[in-house]
Design an enzyme around this catalytic site. Structure first.
Site, PDB file in Angstrom:
ATOM      1  N   SER A   8       0.860  -1.192   0.000  1.00  0.00           N
ATOM      2  CA  SER A   8       0.000   0.000   0.000  1.00  0.00           C
ATOM      3  C   SER A   8       0.892   1.236   0.000  1.00  0.00           C
ATOM      4  O   SER A   8       1.613   1.498   0.968  1.00  0.00           O
ATOM      5  CB  SER A   8      -0.900   0.006   1.238  1.00  0.00           C
ATOM      6  OG  SER A   8      -1.343   1.324   1.487  1.00  0.00           O
ATOM      7  N   HIS A  33      -0.936  -1.480  -4.118  1.00  0.00           N
ATOM      8  CA  HIS A  33      -2.278  -1.222  -3.563  1.00  0.00           C
ATOM      9  C   HIS A  33      -2.456   0.294  -3.386  1.00  0.00           C
ATOM     10  O   HIS A  33      -1.648   0.949  -2.730  1.00  0.00           O
ATOM     11  CB  HIS A  33      -2.366  -1.955  -2.215  1.00  0.00           C
ATOM     12  CG  HIS A  33      -3.664  -1.860  -1.482  1.00  0.00           C
ATOM     13  ND1 HIS A  33      -4.695  -2.750  -1.669  1.00  0.00           N
ATOM     14  CD2 HIS A  33      -4.093  -0.999  -0.525  1.00  0.00           C
ATOM     15  CE1 HIS A  33      -5.701  -2.445  -0.859  1.00  0.00           C
ATOM     16  NE2 HIS A  33      -5.365  -1.370  -0.157  1.00  0.00           N
ATOM     17  N   ASP A  35      -4.909   3.229  -2.012  1.00  0.00           N
ATOM     18  CA  ASP A  35      -6.021   3.500  -1.100  1.00  0.00           C
ATOM     19  C   ASP A  35      -6.657   4.839  -1.434  1.00  0.00           C
ATOM     20  O   ASP A  35      -6.099   5.894  -1.100  1.00  0.00           O
ATOM     21  CB  ASP A  35      -5.513   3.515   0.346  1.00  0.00           C
ATOM     22  CG  ASP A  35      -5.180   2.122   0.833  1.00  0.00           C
ATOM     23  OD1 ASP A  35      -6.084   1.276   0.853  1.00  0.00           O
ATOM     24  OD2 ASP A  35      -4.004   1.885   1.183  1.00  0.00           O
ATOM     25  N   MET A  37      -9.345   7.506  -0.650  1.00  0.00           N
ATOM     26  CA  MET A  37     -10.226   7.923   0.454  1.00  0.00           C
ATOM     27  C   MET A  37     -10.756   9.325   0.156  1.00  0.00           C
ATOM     28  O   MET A  37      -9.998  10.172  -0.332  1.00  0.00           O
ATOM     29  CB  MET A  37      -9.434   7.960   1.763  1.00  0.00           C
ATOM     30  CG  MET A  37      -8.729   6.659   2.087  1.00  0.00           C
ATOM     31  SD  MET A  37      -7.932   6.746   3.689  1.00  0.00           S
ATOM     32  CE  MET A  37      -7.002   5.189   3.665  1.00  0.00           C
ATOM     33  N   HIS A  66      -8.361   0.198  -3.907  1.00  0.00           N
ATOM     34  CA  HIS A  66      -9.280   0.027  -2.780  1.00  0.00           C
ATOM     35  C   HIS A  66     -10.027   1.353  -2.611  1.00  0.00           C
ATOM     36  O   HIS A  66      -9.449   2.337  -2.147  1.00  0.00           O
ATOM     37  CB  HIS A  66      -8.431  -0.339  -1.543  1.00  0.00           C
ATOM     38  CG  HIS A  66      -9.220  -0.499  -0.288  1.00  0.00           C
ATOM     39  ND1 HIS A  66      -8.618  -0.593   0.952  1.00  0.00           N
ATOM     40  CD2 HIS A  66     -10.560  -0.592  -0.064  1.00  0.00           C
ATOM     41  CE1 HIS A  66      -9.549  -0.736   1.881  1.00  0.00           C
ATOM     42  NE2 HIS A  66     -10.731  -0.736   1.294  1.00  0.00           N
ATOM     43  N   MET A  68     -12.395   3.685  -0.872  1.00  0.00           N
ATOM     44  CA  MET A  68     -13.112   4.027   0.357  1.00  0.00           C
ATOM     45  C   MET A  68     -13.756   5.386   0.116  1.00  0.00           C
ATOM     46  O   MET A  68     -13.383   6.401   0.718  1.00  0.00           O
ATOM     47  CB  MET A  68     -12.122   4.067   1.533  1.00  0.00           C
ATOM     48  CG  MET A  68     -11.609   2.686   1.919  1.00  0.00           C
ATOM     49  SD  MET A  68     -10.006   2.747   2.735  1.00  0.00           S
ATOM     50  CE  MET A  68      -8.928   2.782   1.303  1.00  0.00           C
ATOM     51  N   MET A 137     -11.172  -6.003   6.004  1.00  0.00           N
ATOM     52  CA  MET A 137     -10.429  -4.953   6.706  1.00  0.00           C
ATOM     53  C   MET A 137     -10.132  -5.445   8.122  1.00  0.00           C
ATOM     54  O   MET A 137     -11.038  -5.847   8.848  1.00  0.00           O
ATOM     55  CB  MET A 137     -11.261  -3.659   6.782  1.00  0.00           C
ATOM     56  CG  MET A 137     -11.364  -2.881   5.486  1.00  0.00           C
ATOM     57  SD  MET A 137      -9.791  -2.480   4.697  1.00  0.00           S
ATOM     58  CE  MET A 137      -8.951  -1.517   5.953  1.00  0.00           C
ATOM     59  N   GLY A 142      -8.949   4.058   6.912  1.00  0.00           N
ATOM     60  CA  GLY A 142      -8.710   5.507   7.003  1.00  0.00           C
ATOM     61  C   GLY A 142      -7.242   5.881   7.092  1.00  0.00           C
ATOM     62  O   GLY A 142      -6.835   6.910   6.571  1.00  0.00           O
ATOM     63  N   PHE A 143      -6.460   5.025   7.749  1.00  0.00           N
ATOM     64  CA  PHE A 143      -5.067   5.391   7.986  1.00  0.00           C
ATOM     65  C   PHE A 143      -4.193   4.140   7.972  1.00  0.00           C
ATOM     66  O   PHE A 143      -4.656   3.062   8.348  1.00  0.00           O
ATOM     67  CB  PHE A 143      -4.909   6.074   9.358  1.00  0.00           C
ATOM     68  CG  PHE A 143      -5.814   7.262   9.517  1.00  0.00           C
ATOM     69  CD1 PHE A 143      -5.418   8.519   9.071  1.00  0.00           C
ATOM     70  CD2 PHE A 143      -7.080   7.117  10.077  1.00  0.00           C
ATOM     71  CE1 PHE A 143      -6.268   9.611   9.185  1.00  0.00           C
ATOM     72  CE2 PHE A 143      -7.937   8.203  10.198  1.00  0.00           C
ATOM     73  CZ  PHE A 143      -7.532   9.462   9.760  1.00  0.00           C
ATOM     74  N   GLY A 145      -0.760   2.302   9.633  1.00  0.00           N
ATOM     75  CA  GLY A 145      -0.109   2.342  10.943  1.00  0.00           C
ATOM     76  C   GLY A 145      -1.017   2.014  12.120  1.00  0.00           C
ATOM     77  O   GLY A 145      -0.633   2.218  13.275  1.00  0.00           O
ATOM     78  N   ASP A 175      -6.260  -6.514   5.055  1.00  0.00           N
ATOM     79  CA  ASP A 175      -5.699  -5.169   4.946  1.00  0.00           C
ATOM     80  C   ASP A 175      -5.838  -4.442   6.275  1.00  0.00           C
ATOM     81  O   ASP A 175      -6.949  -4.228   6.754  1.00  0.00           O
ATOM     82  CB  ASP A 175      -6.478  -4.430   3.840  1.00  0.00           C
ATOM     83  CG  ASP A 175      -5.956  -3.030   3.543  1.00  0.00           C
ATOM     84  OD1 ASP A 175      -4.912  -2.637   4.108  1.00  0.00           O
ATOM     85  OD2 ASP A 175      -6.598  -2.329   2.737  1.00  0.00           O
ATOM     86  N   GLY A 176      -4.683  -4.061   6.836  1.00  0.00           N
ATOM     87  CA  GLY A 176      -4.694  -3.252   8.057  1.00  0.00           C
ATOM     88  C   GLY A 176      -3.921  -3.908   9.187  1.00  0.00           C
ATOM     89  O   GLY A 176      -4.322  -4.945   9.707  1.00  0.00           O
ATOM     90  N   GLY A 177      -2.782  -3.308   9.500  1.00  0.00           N
ATOM     91  CA  GLY A 177      -1.979  -3.811  10.628  1.00  0.00           C
ATOM     92  C   GLY A 177      -1.327  -5.155  10.370  1.00  0.00           C
ATOM     93  O   GLY A 177      -0.960  -5.867  11.309  1.00  0.00           O
ATOM     94  N   SER A 198       2.774   0.040   6.431  1.00  0.00           N
ATOM     95  CA  SER A 198       3.872   0.297   7.381  1.00  0.00           C
ATOM     96  C   SER A 198       4.883  -0.832   7.493  1.00  0.00           C
ATOM     97  O   SER A 198       6.083  -0.556   7.604  1.00  0.00           O
ATOM     98  CB  SER A 198       3.364   0.641   8.784  1.00  0.00           C
ATOM     99  OG  SER A 198       2.011   0.605   8.896  1.00  0.00           O
TER     100      SER A 198
HETATM  101  C1  DX5 Z   1      -6.341   1.529   5.575  1.00  0.00           C
HETATM  102  C2  DX5 Z   1      -5.899   1.157   4.192  1.00  0.00           C
HETATM  103  C3  DX5 Z   1      -4.719   0.287   4.219  1.00  0.00           C
HETATM  104  C4  DX5 Z   1      -3.504   0.877   4.870  1.00  0.00           C
HETATM  105  C5  DX5 Z   1      -2.717  -0.247   5.486  1.00  0.00           C
HETATM  106  O1  DX5 Z   1      -7.537   2.180   5.536  1.00  0.00           O
HETATM  107  O2  DX5 Z   1      -6.931   0.493   3.503  1.00  0.00           O
HETATM  108  O3  DX5 Z   1      -4.411  -0.240   2.921  1.00  0.00           O
HETATM  109  O4  DX5 Z   1      -2.691   1.607   3.989  1.00  0.00           O
HETATM  110  O5  DX5 Z   1      -1.724   0.277   6.268  1.00  0.00           O
HETATM  111  P1  DX5 Z   1      -0.960  -0.607   7.370  1.00  0.00           P
HETATM  112  O6  DX5 Z   1      -0.410  -1.798   6.690  1.00  0.00           O
HETATM  113  O7  DX5 Z   1       0.101   0.318   7.890  1.00  0.00           O
HETATM  114  O8  DX5 Z   1      -1.986  -0.942   8.410  1.00  0.00           O
HETATM  115 ZN    ZN Z   2      -6.382  -0.582   1.567  1.00  0.00          ZN
END
Ligand code: DX5
Ligand code: ZN
Length: 219
Positions: A8, A33, A35, A37, A66, A68, A137, A142-143, A145, A175-177, A198
């Site tokens: 991402s 990827h 994102d 938003m 993706h 959003m 998800m 949204g973010f 990290g 996706d996410g963390g 991240s």
């Molecule tokens: C979050 C995004 C993710 C994000 C993942 O809303 O959809 O793709 O960039 O970031 P990490 O891997 O740092 O959680």
């Molecule tokens: Zn994403």
């Protein structure tokens, strides 16, 4: 299905995107990827088709978009024209999901559905014949990290079961963390496509170090 790693670019060095993408390629990343938003569906405003176009000029890797955003149907053709390969939409804000999924196919992209952590896995059932990918998800979108929500492991396993029943190859993306500590348990639960910002772009050993750590943890 082969395990894929999607980087991402939300956490990439956007002052030198081309270099970041080339390092991803050299590190063996499978997908880029993006994102998107809109500041409404999620409390952040990020990137759109212009960024997909920039990525397309920098790489021939598949670009995984993706969305959003509200009213994704208005921008699906623009994302496709910019070079998107897969387009994933959220059902939470879309009363006409089937129509939008049909549109994604019509413009030549692979359609996917993304589920927020609070959205039931069962919502996917009537959509299964219309998609080639499900994105679970594992944080609230949204973010980058944010911390992985461990309860999502059972949801991944539940969706994996639904996919088996469908008897058709459907990718199961998370996706996410995602990091080297949790990626193996997600793979065991049935995920095959792993998005990371991240763990790749802020790894102390750089992009190659981040991707290698994820791959080694998957072995
Ligand atoms: C979050 C995004 C993710 C994000 C993942 O809303 O959809 O793709 O960039 O970031 P990490 O891997 O740092 O959680
Ligand atoms: Zn994403």
């Amino acid at each position: 299905m082969k395990n894929l790693i999607a980087a991402s670019i939300l956490s990439a060095n956007l002052t030198n995107l081309e270099q970041s993408i080339h390092e991803c390629e050299q590190a063996g990343v499978d997908w880029i990827h993006v994102d998107a938003m809109d500041g409404h569906f999620v409390p952040n405003l990020t990137m759109g088709p212009v960024m997909v176009d920039a990525c397309r000029q920098a790489t021939s890797l598949p670009i995984d978009c993706h969305l959003m955003i509200e009213k994704p149907e208005l921008l699906v053709p623009v994302f496709a024209k910019a070079g998107a390969n897969t387009i994933t939409i959220h059902p939470e804000n879309n009363p006409n999901v089937h129509r939008t999924l049909g549109l994604i196919r019509d413009v030549g992209c692979v359609p996917g559905i993304a589920l927020n952590p609070g959205t039931s896995a069962d919502l996917i059932e009537p959509l299964l014949p219309f998609i080639d990918m499900i994105l679970i998800m594992t944080v609230n979108p949204g973010f980058s990290g944010q911390s992985f929500i461990p309860q999502m492991l059972t949801k991944v396993a539940r969706v994996a079961e639904l996919i088996v029943r469908e008897e058709r190859p459907i990718r199961l993306e998370v996706d996410g963390g995602i990091n080297a500590e949790n990626i193996a348990s997600l793979a065991s639960a049935g995920a095959d496509t792993f998005v990371s910002a991240s763990a790749i772009f802020t790894h102390p050993k750089g992009i190659l170090g981040g991707v290698s750590a994820l791959r080694n943890a998957l072995k």
